[in-house]
Design an enzyme around this catalytic site. Structure first.
Site, PDB file in Angstrom:
ATOM      1  N   GLY A 267     -21.514   6.022 -75.354  1.00 22.61           N
ATOM      2  CA  GLY A 267     -22.646   6.864 -74.988  1.00 22.61           C
ATOM      3  C   GLY A 267     -22.257   8.203 -74.395  1.00 22.61           C
ATOM      4  O   GLY A 267     -23.107   8.949 -73.922  1.00 22.61           O
TER       5      GLY A 267
ATOM      6  N   THR B  97     -14.418  11.447 -83.249  1.00 23.81           N
ATOM      7  CA  THR B  97     -13.580  10.559 -84.077  1.00 23.81           C
ATOM      8  C   THR B  97     -14.348  10.187 -85.344  1.00 23.81           C
ATOM      9  O   THR B  97     -13.791  10.175 -86.448  1.00 23.81           O
ATOM     10  CB  THR B  97     -13.184   9.287 -83.284  1.00 23.81           C
TER      11      THR B  97
ATOM     12  N   GLY C  40     -17.042   5.324 -82.767  1.00 23.54           N
ATOM     13  CA  GLY C  40     -16.032   5.612 -81.751  1.00 23.54           C
ATOM     14  C   GLY C  40     -16.378   4.848 -80.489  1.00 23.54           C
ATOM     15  O   GLY C  40     -17.359   4.104 -80.431  1.00 23.54           O
TER      16      GLY C  40
ATOM     17  N   GLY D 266     -21.567  10.699 -75.937  1.00 24.17           N
ATOM     18  CA  GLY D 266     -22.263  11.722 -76.720  1.00 24.17           C
ATOM     19  C   GLY D 266     -23.780  11.596 -76.620  1.00 24.17           C
ATOM     20  O   GLY D 266     -24.513  12.326 -77.290  1.00 24.17           O
TER      21      GLY D 266
ATOM     22  N   GLU E 225     -27.008   3.821 -81.225  1.00 29.17           N
ATOM     23  CA  GLU E 225     -25.713   3.181 -81.494  1.00 29.17           C
ATOM     24  C   GLU E 225     -25.801   1.670 -81.261  1.00 29.17           C
ATOM     25  O   GLU E 225     -25.276   0.882 -82.032  1.00 29.17           O
ATOM     26  CB  GLU E 225     -24.625   3.769 -80.593  1.00 29.17           C
TER      27      GLU E 225
HETATM   28  C1  5RP Z   1     -21.403   8.760 -78.572  1.00 35.08           C
HETATM   29  C2  5RP Z   1     -20.327   7.751 -78.452  1.00 35.08           C
HETATM   30  C3  5RP Z   1     -19.020   8.092 -79.071  1.00 35.08           C
HETATM   31  O1  5RP Z   1     -18.667   7.129 -79.987  1.00 35.08           O
HETATM   32  C4  5RP Z   1     -17.990   8.175 -77.980  1.00 35.08           C
HETATM   33  O2  5RP Z   1     -18.454   9.124 -77.019  1.00 35.08           O
HETATM   34  C5  5RP Z   1     -16.617   8.570 -78.497  1.00 35.08           C
HETATM   35  O3  5RP Z   1     -16.641   9.910 -78.872  1.00 35.08           O
HETATM   36  P1  5RP Z   1     -15.368  10.688 -79.370  1.00 35.08           P
HETATM   37  O4  5RP Z   1     -14.959  10.085 -80.649  1.00 35.08           O
HETATM   38  O5  5RP Z   1     -15.846  12.118 -79.503  1.00 35.08           O
HETATM   39  O6  5RP Z   1     -14.298  10.569 -78.315  1.00 35.08           O
HETATM   40  O7  5RP Z   1     -20.466   6.694 -77.893  1.00 35.08           O
HETATM   41  O8  5RP Z   1     -22.570   8.381 -77.868  1.00 35.08           O
END
Ligand code: 5RP
Length: 248
Positions: A102, A34, A89, A104, A110
């Site tokens: 988390g 996102t 996100g 990702g 973050e």
């Molecule tokens: C990464 C995060 C991201 O913000 C979360 O995983 C959302 O990811 P996406 O936008 O791909 O759904 O916390 O550590």
């Protein structure tokens, strides 16, 4: 929800957030798919509207690379004064705007960027919404030196730990640590669990982001964009919906 539909919603939420960024800000930029749409929209604002930020910090090498590719200069968190606004996100957002982040693997930076920000906006599609925190494994970043002990304790506590994997090896974070995903669902007593994790030796950081987010921009599949603002007197005039900070 089909991925193309979800991507369309992520892009809508991201573009709305990009329209809220103002020249002169120190901006925090998160991580994920996102946020990737948000960075693209930010690049367009730079080229088309002359958006000029005072500084940008980010929470991963992925986002840094994308920002630099669009001509933004990225600073380290310690090189800037307090961040004015962070846009990130989230993996799940509860009714009271607490979140699990988390997915990702970037949770540690973050949370550091978040905690040093005056305002935090999350951008999500509607599939991320839950009444109570849950529906997504809770990431816990642990030091390799005592991670087996942490894993054992989490199992004894009934938190259903699982190693995050990268093919056949343990996933390694930016800081050289491992991630244990807790599958306890819903998250039992989020504040109590956060307190327990905050006081567990070997835990570097966890993905419970409680009482941090100020505003969530939610793209719904019926075409509406909801701007949900954490309850405060000053927020009442501008929100399309309000969240009250009570733990469910
Ligand atoms: C990464 C995060 C991201 O913000 C979360 O995983 C959302 O990811 P996406 O936008 O791909 O759904 O916390 O550590």
């Amino acid at each position: 929800m089909a991925k193309t539909e979800q991507d369309r919603l992520k892009k809508e939420a991201a573009e709305k957030a990009a329209s809220m960024v103002k020249s002169g800000m120190i901006l925090g930029v998160g991580t994920g798919s996102t946020v990737a749409f948000f960075i693209d929209a930010l690049g367009k604002r730079k080229d088309n509207d002359g958006l000029k930020l005072k500084a940008i910090v980010t929470t991963s090498n992925r986002s840094k690379k994308q920002l630099e590719g669009l001509g933004f200069k990225v600073s380290e968190l310690d090189d800037v004064d307090q961040v004015d606004l962070t846009v990130d996100g989230s993996d799940r957002v509860a009714d009271n705007l607490d979140g699990i982040k988390g997915g990702g693997g970037a949770l540690t930076l973050e949370k550091n960027v978040a905690i040093n920000s005056k305002k935090i906006i999350w951008i999500v599609d509607e599939s991320k919404l839950v009444h109570r925190l849950g529906g997504f494994p809770l990431p816990v970043e642990v030091l390799p030196i005592s991670c087996e002990q942490n894993f054992k304790r989490f199992k004894q506590e009934g938190l259903k730990p699982q190693w995050r994997m990268d093919s056949d090896k343990r996933y390694i974070t930016h800081y050289g640590n491992y991630i244990i995903d807790l599958a306890a669902d819903p998250v039992p007593a989020p504040h109590g669990l956060a307190d327990y994790l905050d006081h567990t030796v070997g835990v570097v950081e966890h993905g419970l982001f409680l009482d941090m987010c100020d505003e969530v921009i939610i793209a719904h599949s019926d075409g509406t964009i909801e701007d949900k603002i954490k309850y405060s007197l000053s927020s009442m005039a501008s929100s399309t919906s309000l969240a009250v900070g009570i733990e469910g």
